[in-house]
Design an enzyme around this catalytic site. Structure first.
Site, PDB file in Angstrom:
ATOM      1  CB  THR A 120       6.939  -3.118 -10.869  1.00  0.00           C
ATOM      2  OG1 THR A 120       6.263  -2.148 -10.069  1.00  0.00           O
ATOM      3  CG2 THR A 120       7.586  -2.407 -12.051  1.00  0.00           C
ATOM      4  CB  THR A 150       6.743  -5.035  -4.637  1.00  0.00           C
ATOM      5  OG1 THR A 150       7.793  -5.995  -4.555  1.00  0.00           O
ATOM      6  CG2 THR A 150       6.304  -4.636  -3.245  1.00  0.00           C
ATOM      7  CB  CYS A 151       3.809  -1.762  -7.749  1.00  0.00           C
ATOM      8  SG  CYS A 151       5.465  -1.049  -7.582  1.00  0.00           S
ATOM      9  CB  SER A 152       1.066  -5.697  -9.594  1.00  0.00           C
ATOM     10  OG  SER A 152       1.362  -4.728 -10.586  1.00  0.00           O
ATOM     11  CB  VAL A 191      -2.111  -1.404  -6.087  1.00  0.00           C
ATOM     12  CG1 VAL A 191      -3.561  -1.202  -6.509  1.00  0.00           C
ATOM     13  CG2 VAL A 191      -1.237  -0.332  -6.721  1.00  0.00           C
TER      14      VAL A 191
END
Length: 243
Positions: free
Chosen positions: A47, A49-51, A55
């Site tokens: 997704t 923001t996560c990527s 992270v």
């Protein structure tokens, strides 16, 4: 309602992971007992923001966290082991342990399982981070309970400020090079000798000479950026590192 579990033990859960095409069971005892661990949890692998931010932020600051007593950094998401393994490869986040909470048991035990059926996601994790010492949660940073996917407090820099507000973050170094350039090789050697991690942008492969001129105003390589500031070529780099 999202719950702060500071002072409590992490849920007792067994995760099913895949390694070298084999199924393995990993318990929370194995992950946390006798260790200082940062956990950050998020709605889903791949997704945006996560990527793009969550992270990479923890991966980039991993050396600083370890200098400040952190043994491991764990990313937990309500995804299956296959998805988490592919995401780990895609992110090139070698400093992070990716754990699939496929059934949502850990996330539910944390009080962080939320309903995202409106997006077609089903049950997923709310975004949060925490510092866990020997299985006990010392500190949690929980994103505010508001619509969407807020990302305000569970980032790596917020966690680092909690652990050590005076910690020195690593320099961000970017190097424009060209294959076969001896001056570029000299610049890389200087950075390596000082233990500085850098991102290399190779002209003709990753960028064009037009990109180099747009970014630096120069038409020769190497060109070095450190912490957002243009240093220049190999001679300028040597002077900067010797200062």
């Amino acid at each position: 309602m999202l719950s702060n579990r500071e002072g409590q033990r992490v849920p007792d859960v067994t995760f099913r992971v895949r390694k070298d095409s084999n199924w393995l069971s990993v318990t929370t005892d194995e992950l946390f007992t006798g260790k200082t661990v940062i956990v950050f949890s998020l709605p889903g692998a791949f997704t945006p923001t996560c990527s793009s931010t969550h992270v990479p932020g923890y991966n980039d600051l991993a050396p600083v966290f370890k200098e400040n007593g952190v043994d491991d950094i764990v990313c937990i998401s309500v995804n299956d082991a296959f998805v988490m393994n592919e995401w780990a490869k895609d992110q090139k986040a070698d400093e992070i342990t990716f754990i699939p909470d496929g059934n949502g048991e850990f996330t539910d035990g944390m009080g962080m399982l939320v309903d995202k059926t409106d997006l077609g996601f089903g049950k997923r994790s709310w975004r949060y981070s925490m510092l866990v010492k020997d299985g006990v949660i010392e500190k949690m940073f929980i994103e505010p309970d508001e619509p969407g996917d807020p990302f305000k407090v569970s980032d790596a820099e917020t966690m680092l400020r909690y652990i050590n507000p005076d910690a020195q973050k690593p320099m961000c170094v970017t190097l424009f090079t060209k294959v076969g350039c001896p001056f570029c090789a000299r610049a890389k050697s200087m950075l390596q000798e000082r233990g500085l991690v850098y991102d290399e942008i190779v002209l003709g492969r990753d960028a064009t000479m037009r990109s180099l001129r747009a970014a630096t105003g120069a038409s020769t390589v190497p060109q070095v950026f450190i912490d957002g500031r243009l240093i220049g070529g190999s001679e300028a780099l040597e002077k900067h590192l010797s200062a």
